[in-house]
Design a protein around this motif. Sequence first.
Motif, PDB file in Angstrom:
ATOM      1  N   ARG A  78      -5.746   4.562   6.045  1.00  0.00           N
ATOM      2  CA  ARG A  78      -4.858   3.327   6.518  1.00  0.00           C
ATOM      3  C   ARG A  78      -5.251   2.415   7.640  1.00  0.00           C
ATOM      4  NH1 ARG A  78      -0.042   4.050   3.713  1.00  0.00           N
ATOM      5  NH2 ARG A  78      -0.212   1.889   4.192  1.00  0.00           N
ATOM      6  N   THR A 131       0.715  -1.196   0.016  1.00  0.00           N
ATOM      7  CA  THR A 131       0.142  -0.101   0.209  1.00  0.00           C
ATOM      8  C   THR A 131       0.777   1.370  -0.017  1.00  0.00           C
ATOM      9  OG1 THR A 131      -1.551  -1.175   1.260  1.00  0.00           O
ATOM     10  CG2 THR A 131      -1.892   1.120   1.069  1.00  0.00           C
ATOM     11  N   GLU A 174      -5.276  -5.231  -2.168  1.00  0.00           N
ATOM     12  CA  GLU A 174      -5.974  -6.275  -1.547  1.00  0.00           C
ATOM     13  C   GLU A 174      -6.658  -7.040  -2.524  1.00  0.00           C
ATOM     14  OE1 GLU A 174      -5.462  -3.210  -0.080  1.00  0.00           O
ATOM     15  OE2 GLU A 174      -5.181  -3.865   1.926  1.00  0.00           O
TER      16      GLU A 174
HETATM   17  N1  ASP Z   1      -3.294  -2.146   3.229  1.00  0.00           N
HETATM   18  C1  ASP Z   1      -3.861  -1.127   3.980  1.00  0.00           C
HETATM   19  C2  ASP Z   1      -2.882  -0.173   4.505  1.00  0.00           C
HETATM   20  O1  ASP Z   1      -1.836  -0.463   4.551  1.00  0.00           O
HETATM   21  C3  ASP Z   1      -5.115  -1.457   4.828  1.00  0.00           C
HETATM   22  C4  ASP Z   1      -4.545  -2.374   6.043  1.00  0.00           C
HETATM   23  O2  ASP Z   1      -3.580  -2.827   6.020  1.00  0.00           O
HETATM   24  O3  ASP Z   1      -5.303  -2.733   6.949  1.00  0.00           O
HETATM   25  O4  ASP Z   1      -3.315   0.676   5.148  1.00  0.00           O
END
Ligand code: ASP
Length: 417
Positions: A150, A47, A74
Amino acid sequence: MARIVMKFGGTSVADMDRIRNVARHVKREVDAGHEVAVVVSAMSGKTNELVAWTRDASPMHDAREYDAVVASGEQVTSGLLAIALQHIGINARSWQGWQIPIRTDNAHGAARILEIDGTELIRRFGEGQVAVIAGFQGLGPDNRIATLGRGGSDTSAVAIAAAVKADRCDIYTDVDGVYTTDPRIEPKARRLKKVAFEEMLEMASLGAKVLQVRSVELAMVFKVRTFVRSSFEDPDAPGMGDVLNPPGTLICDEDEIVEQEVVTGIAYAKDEAQISLRRLADRPGVSAAIFGPLAEAHINVDMIVQNISEDGSKTDMTFTVPSGDVDKALSVLNASKEKIGFDVVQNESGLVKVSVIGIGMRSHAGVAATAFRALAEKGINIKAITTSEIKISILIDGPYAELAVRTLHSVYGLDKK
Ligand code: ASP
Ligand code: ADP
Ligand code: MG
């Protein structure tokens, strides 16, 4: 038979070996006869990479396109886990947020879940199918992908658990529960068996990123039995499949906690900045003139301290904002300079907010004084203080963060024996 939602964070699905390990955790619950929905994050680091690409494409980008990009992490892990599960003989199917659908509001990049239709998921539980759901995403009213901010996969998981009336929501991560403070900065931190919703809410909003704040709110409102536990333990170790008392930390009602300590934990939040407006006229409407425009610019103001001059005619106003918002805040304030009427504005970045949390504080005096004394003994200067019934937050210089966390952890007797 129970209905269980299992959520796996970024480090738990970091590569194919980790994803295969997750599949074994899922298999354990399926083999025990439970109905299972799984929520996955993107692979760790993914991300961040996607966010960086959107900034590279244009610093001032369209939030809908940001969501189109960052939700893709995701999508990959949900498909990969479904394949890994099918490979070991489990009937599994991936789901994107829009397919369920998980309906959100229109705040792209920080959307809130409004509604989840769990009908199809429940029908498929009846067919013995495991749903592998992409976390962090839903469908906005504009029919476009919206992400939840996030850390938002925790919120996806708890919201799905509420929607399908799951018996439990297990948040699997890279630590084996919620600790008295971040175990990465204080090795003497102790794992907590249970944490009350209110305390977890404070810990999460004051910087403990082990759960996203919104997920704790939803768990509290919808009474979702939520456990924080590790995906790094052997999936088939004794006790891992315990239905009532799985290993980890239960987030629950205060009444379920028998022995309540005065202080439950210490949290910290880095990258705080302080802004001071000097020599303001002390008259009604000054605070509204300052904080109104900041709110309209979506700047999150946190600690606020006001000092009155000796003759009562002038006042200084000091408050904190996230470091990343300082430039924006300064330009908003300067634009309203005439209306507010201040002489100088000063700012300082790189500060840290350290917080002491515990519902036991409601009925104990002197908790704050203990913190102030302990920090003074270490020569740590306090820049601002805020308190509520169950927490004390103290703003200090960044380089003292770890020392302050360890000092407070030890002074309240939280260190591992
Ligand atoms: N992949 C997203 C993030 O890094 C959501 C999560 O991991 O909960 O914020
Ligand atoms: P995931 O990718 O699984 O969602 P996160 O990195 O978001 O994992 O959250 C887990 C991390 O939260 C841990 O690695 C730990 O460093 C951090 N953390 C901060 N405060 C605490 C705490 N009080 N108890 C446990 N973990 C904490
Ligand atoms: Mg997380």
